[in-house]
Design an enzyme around this catalytic site. Structure first.
Site, PDB file in Angstrom:
ATOM      1  N   LEU A 125       0.832  -1.208   0.000  1.00 48.05           N
ATOM      2  CA  LEU A 125       0.000   0.000   0.000  1.00 48.05           C
ATOM      3  C   LEU A 125       0.873   1.267   0.000  1.00 48.05           C
ATOM      4  O   LEU A 125       0.700   2.158  -0.828  1.00 48.05           O
ATOM      5  CB  LEU A 125      -0.927  -0.022   1.235  1.00 48.05           C
ATOM      6  N   GLU A 127       3.563   4.265  -0.231  1.00 50.60           N
ATOM      7  CA  GLU A 127       4.425   4.825  -1.284  1.00 50.60           C
ATOM      8  C   GLU A 127       5.172   6.026  -0.709  1.00 50.60           C
ATOM      9  O   GLU A 127       4.756   6.572   0.323  1.00 50.60           O
ATOM     10  CB  GLU A 127       3.556   5.302  -2.460  1.00 50.60           C
ATOM     11  N   GLY A 131       1.900   7.697   2.795  1.00 53.09           N
ATOM     12  CA  GLY A 131       2.101   6.851   3.973  1.00 53.09           C
ATOM     13  C   GLY A 131       0.845   6.900   4.818  1.00 53.09           C
ATOM     14  O   GLY A 131      -0.130   6.191   4.561  1.00 53.09           O
ATOM     15  N   GLN A 280      12.760   2.069  45.897  1.00 53.26           N
ATOM     16  CA  GLN A 280      11.413   2.488  45.517  1.00 53.26           C
ATOM     17  C   GLN A 280      11.343   2.985  44.064  1.00 53.26           C
ATOM     18  O   GLN A 280      10.381   2.712  43.351  1.00 53.26           O
ATOM     19  CB  GLN A 280      10.932   3.592  46.455  1.00 53.26           C
ATOM     20  N   GLU A 364       1.154   0.108  10.400  1.00 51.99           N
ATOM     21  CA  GLU A 364      -0.286  -0.200  10.536  1.00 51.99           C
ATOM     22  C   GLU A 364      -1.086   0.985  11.085  1.00 51.99           C
ATOM     23  O   GLU A 364      -2.035   0.806  11.842  1.00 51.99           O
ATOM     24  CB  GLU A 364      -0.510  -1.426  11.442  1.00 51.99           C
TER      25      GLU A 364
HETATM   26  C1  LIG Z   1       7.899  -1.983  10.399  1.00 57.41           C
HETATM   27  C2  LIG Z   1       7.029  -1.417   9.347  1.00 57.41           C
HETATM   28  C3  LIG Z   1       6.411  -2.285   8.455  1.00 57.41           C
HETATM   29  C4  LIG Z   1       5.618  -1.787   7.444  1.00 57.41           C
HETATM   30  N1  LIG Z   1       5.060  -2.664   6.582  1.00 57.41           N
HETATM   31  C5  LIG Z   1       4.283  -2.202   5.585  1.00 57.41           C
HETATM   32  C6  LIG Z   1       3.697  -3.100   4.654  1.00 57.41           C
HETATM   33  O1  LIG Z   1       3.892  -4.323   4.741  1.00 57.41           O
HETATM   34  N2  LIG Z   1       2.936  -2.596   3.664  1.00 57.41           N
HETATM   35  C7  LIG Z   1       2.706  -1.272   3.533  1.00 57.41           C
HETATM   36  O2  LIG Z   1       1.985  -0.886   2.626  1.00 57.41           O
HETATM   37  N3  LIG Z   1       3.266  -0.376   4.392  1.00 57.41           N
HETATM   38  C8  LIG Z   1       4.053  -0.801   5.400  1.00 57.41           C
HETATM   39  N4  LIG Z   1       4.630   0.078   6.277  1.00 57.41           N
HETATM   40  C9  LIG Z   1       4.468   1.508   6.062  1.00 57.41           C
HETATM   41  C10 LIG Z   1       3.601   2.175   7.095  1.00 57.41           C
HETATM   42  O3  LIG Z   1       2.265   1.851   6.883  1.00 57.41           O
HETATM   43  C11 LIG Z   1       3.895   3.677   7.027  1.00 57.41           C
HETATM   44  O4  LIG Z   1       5.233   3.869   7.468  1.00 57.41           O
HETATM   45  C12 LIG Z   1       2.936   4.482   7.882  1.00 57.41           C
HETATM   46  O5  LIG Z   1       1.650   4.444   7.334  1.00 57.41           O
HETATM   47  C13 LIG Z   1       3.386   5.922   8.038  1.00 57.41           C
HETATM   48  O6  LIG Z   1       3.671   6.484   6.802  1.00 57.41           O
HETATM   49  P1  LIG Z   1       5.042   7.270   6.572  1.00 57.41           P
HETATM   50  O7  LIG Z   1       6.137   6.427   7.094  1.00 57.41           O
HETATM   51  O8  LIG Z   1       5.096   7.697   5.157  1.00 57.41           O
HETATM   52  O9  LIG Z   1       4.954   8.545   7.502  1.00 57.41           O
HETATM   53  P2  LIG Z   1       4.196   9.918   7.172  1.00 57.41           P
HETATM   54  O10 LIG Z   1       2.826   9.659   6.717  1.00 57.41           O
HETATM   55  O11 LIG Z   1       5.078  10.758   6.315  1.00 57.41           O
HETATM   56  O12 LIG Z   1       4.135  10.575   8.612  1.00 57.41           O
HETATM   57  C14 LIG Z   1       5.294  11.096   9.251  1.00 57.41           C
HETATM   58  C15 LIG Z   1       4.896  11.465  10.680  1.00 57.41           C
HETATM   59  O13 LIG Z   1       3.883  12.466  10.658  1.00 57.41           O
HETATM   60  C16 LIG Z   1       2.733  12.005  11.342  1.00 57.41           C
HETATM   61  N5  LIG Z   1       1.546  12.481  10.629  1.00 57.41           N
HETATM   62  C17 LIG Z   1       1.198  12.218   9.347  1.00 57.41           C
HETATM   63  N6  LIG Z   1       0.039  12.838   9.051  1.00 57.41           N
HETATM   64  C18 LIG Z   1      -0.350  13.489  10.169  1.00 57.41           C
HETATM   65  C19 LIG Z   1      -1.469  14.298  10.502  1.00 57.41           C
HETATM   66  N7  LIG Z   1      -2.443  14.521   9.616  1.00 57.41           N
HETATM   67  N8  LIG Z   1      -1.536  14.814  11.741  1.00 57.41           N
HETATM   68  C20 LIG Z   1      -0.565  14.583  12.626  1.00 57.41           C
HETATM   69  N9  LIG Z   1       0.521  13.821  12.388  1.00 57.41           N
HETATM   70  C21 LIG Z   1       0.628  13.273  11.165  1.00 57.41           C
HETATM   71  C22 LIG Z   1       2.826  10.487  11.317  1.00 57.41           C
HETATM   72  O14 LIG Z   1       2.108   9.923  12.385  1.00 57.41           O
HETATM   73  C23 LIG Z   1       4.317  10.298  11.458  1.00 57.41           C
HETATM   74  O15 LIG Z   1       4.673  10.417  12.807  1.00 57.41           O
HETATM   75  C24 LIG Z   1       5.428  -0.395   7.309  1.00 57.41           C
HETATM   76  C25 LIG Z   1       6.057   0.468   8.210  1.00 57.41           C
HETATM   77  C26 LIG Z   1       6.831  -0.017   9.222  1.00 57.41           C
HETATM   78  C27 LIG Z   1       7.479   0.936  10.174  1.00 57.41           C
END
Ligand SMILES: Cc1cc2nc3c(=O)[nH]c(=O)nc-3n(C[C@H](O)[C@H](O)[C@H](O)COP(=O)(O)OP(=O)(O)OC[C@H]3O[C@@H](n4cnc5c(N)ncnc54)[C@H](O)[C@@H]3O)c2cc1C
Length: 381
Positions: A125, A127, A131, A280, A364
Site C-alpha cells: 500500500l 508509497e 504513507g 522504591q 499499521e
Molecule cells: C515496520 C514497518 C512495516 C511496514 N510494513 C508495511 C507493509 O507491509 N505494507 C505497507 O503498505 N506499508 C508498510 N509500512 C508503512 C507504514 O504503513 C507507514 O510507514 C505508515 O503508514 C506511516 O507512513 P510514513 O512512514 O510515510 O509517515 P508519514 O505519513 O510521512 O508521517 C510522518 C509522521 O507524521 C505524522 N503524521 C502524518 N500525518 C499526520 C497528521 N495529519 N496529523 C498529525 N501527524 C501526522 C505520522 O504519524 C508520522 O509520525 C510499514 C512500516 C513499518 C514501520
C-alpha cells in the site's frame, strides 16, 4: 493480576508458552548471534499450526478466530518479533483479504500454499508520497487489452522480497480515488515489470526488512483483480483491523517478557549493598509497567471479544493499537533503564526488544493516525 481473554484461551496459554521456551527461544539466541533466521524456524511454526492460523480449514488453514491468533502472537512475541512476521505473512492482511474477497480460482491458487508457509504474502500500500495519507497513492493501473498495466513505486513493504505474491493497491480512477477509484491486484513474484529495487534494514533486528517495489508497465490479467474494481481502498482498510489487533498482541507479549526480565534483573543486581528490587524508584517503574500492561490486556481482550462476536469496533481497534504500542515503548524504556549499561549491549534481549518495538508506533497506522481516527469518531458522535 492475571487477565485473560476467555477461559478457553487461558487454558491454551501454558502449552504455547512451553513451545516458545523450548523450541523458539534457542532459535532466537541463534538469530541474536548471527542476524539470520534459521530455516528450522518456519518448520517449527508450521509444526504447531501457527502458520495460516486464520485461513479456512478447507484450504489447510487453522480456521481460528482473531482472539486465538492474537494469543499466539502474544506468546511468540515474547521470544522474537520475527515469529509474528511469519504469522502475518501466512495469516495477515493479504491472505485474509484473499479469503474474504478472492474468487474461487484465486483461493485455490494461493490459500493452501500460503497456509502451509510454502508461499509468503505481502501487502503493498505505502508509497513515498502516500504513507499515513494512503489515499494519496500514485501507483496506477490502466486498463489494457485483457488486463491492466501497473506503474509506480511502493516502499516500506514488509518482506516483499521473500513473498510469492504481493497485494498491490493501485489507482484505477484518479477522479474517484478512495471513493471507488482504487483497486487491489494480486501480483505474483517474477511478473515482468515488477522489480524489488531495494531492501532496507531498519532500527529493528536484521531479519525485519522492508522492500521497495517498482512497477514499470507491469501487465497483470483481469484475473489478478482482487474483489471488485474500485473496492481496493475498502479492502485494504478492512484488512487493517485485524492487523492492528495483531500488532497490539505483539506489543503485549513483548511488554510481558520485558517486565519479566526487569523483575528478575532487579532482584539479582546489587548496588550500594542492596538489590535494585529494594529501591522504591525501581519498584515504581515496574509497578507502573505492570499496571499499564494489565490495562492494555483488558482493552485488547474486550476489543477482540467484540470483533469475534461480529461487532464492528473501529474506534476500539484504534484505541487498542494506540495504547498497546505506546505502552510497550514506555515499558521497554523503563526496563532498559533498570538494566543500566547491561541493557545497551548489542544482542542482549532488552536491547533487541527496545529496537524491535519502536516500529509499532509507526506501522499499521501511526499513533497520530489512530488519535485522528478516535477524534473523528468523537466528533461524529
Ligand atoms: C515496520 C514497518 C512495516 C511496514 N510494513 C508495511 C507493509 O507491509 N505494507 C505497507 O503498505 N506499508 C508498510 N509500512 C508503512 C507504514 O504503513 C507507514 O510507514 C505508515 O503508514 C506511516 O507512513 P510514513 O512512514 O510515510 O509517515 P508519514 O505519513 O510521512 O508521517 C510522518 C509522521 O507524521 C505524522 N503524521 C502524518 N500525518 C499526520 C497528521 N495529519 N496529523 C498529525 N501527524 C501526522 C505520522 O504519524 C508520522 O509520525 C510499514 C512500516 C513499518 C514501520
Amino acid at each position: 493480576m492475571k487477565i485473560e481473554c476467555t477461559p478457553d484461551l487461558a487454558e491454551m496459554r501454558p502449552a504455547i508458552r512451553r513451545f516458545v521456551t523450548d523450541r523458539l527461544d534457542p532459535l532466537t539466541r541463534r538469530i541474536d548471534e548471527t542476524g539470520e533466521v534459521p530455516p528450522e524456524a518456519l518448520a517449527e511454526m508450521r509444526s504447531q499450526g501457527y502458520l495460516g492460523m486464520r485461513l479456512p480449514e478447507q484450504f489447510g488453514g487453522g480456521g481460528f478466530d482473531l482472539a486465538t491468533y492474537c494469543l499466539v502472537q502474544e506468546e511468540v512475541a515474547r521470544s522474537h518479533r520475527i515469529y509474528t512476521v511469519m504469522m502475518d505473512a501466512t495469516s495477515g492482511l493479504t491472505p485474509i483479504a484473499i479469503t474474504r474477497h478472492g474468487t474461487q480460482a484465486q483461493k485455490d491458487k494461493y490459500i493452501a500454499k500460503i497456509a502451509s508457509g510454502e508461499w509468503l504474502a505481502s501487502f503493498g500500500l505505502t508509497e513515498p508520497e502516500a504513507g499515513s495519507d494512503a489515499a494519496a497513492l500514485r501507483t496506477s493501473a490502466t486498463r489494457v487489452d485483457g488486463g491492466w498495466k501497473i506503474n509506480g513505486l511502493k516502499h516500506f513493504i514488509s518482506g516483499a522480497h521473500r513473498a510469492e505474491v504481493v497485494m498491490v493497491i493501485a489507482l484505477t480512477d484518479p477522479k474517484l480515488r478512495a471513493r471507488g477509484g482504487i483497486t487491489a491486484f494480486l501480483v505474483d513474484k517474477g511478473t515482468p515489470g515488477m522489480e524489488i529495487t531495494r531492501v532496507d534494514k531498519t532500527i529493528a533486528s536484521d531479519p525485519i526488512q522492508l522492500a521497495e517495489i517498482r512497477f514499470d508497465d507491469c501487465f497483470v490479467p483481469d484475473s489478478a483483480v482482487l474483489g471488485e474494481v474500485g473496492q481496493g481502498f475498502k479492502i485494504a482498510m478492512g484488512s487493517l483491523t485485524a492487523g492492528r489487533m495483531g500488532v497490539s498482541a505483539a506489543c503485549i507479549g513483548a511488554a510481558d517478557k520485558l517486565l519479566e526480565l526487569g523483575v528478575a534483573y532487579a532482584k539479582d543486581r546489587v548496588t550500594f549493598g542492596q538489590p535494585l528490587s529494594e529501591r522504591q524508584s525501581i519498584q515504581w517503574m515496574l509497578a507502573d509497567s505492570a499496571t499499564e500492561l494489565a490495562l492494555a490486556r483488558s482493552l485488547a481482550y474486550e476489543t477482540l471479544r467484540r470483533i469475534d462476536a461480529g461487532e464492528d469496533v473501529p474506534t476500539g481497534t484504534s484505541m487498542t493499537k494506540l495504547f498497546c504500542s505506546e505502552m510497550v515503548g514506555r515499558v521497554a524504556d523503563r526496563v532498559l533503564q533498570i538494566f543500566g549499561g547491561a541493557g545497551l549491549i548489542r544482542g542482549v534481549p532488552v536491547e533487541r526488544f527496545y529496537r524491535d518495538i519502536r516500529h509499532y508506533r509507526i506501522g499499521e497506522g501511526s499513533s497520530e493516525v489512530q488519535r485522528m481516527l478516535i477524534a473523528r469518531a468523537l466528533f461524529k458522535e
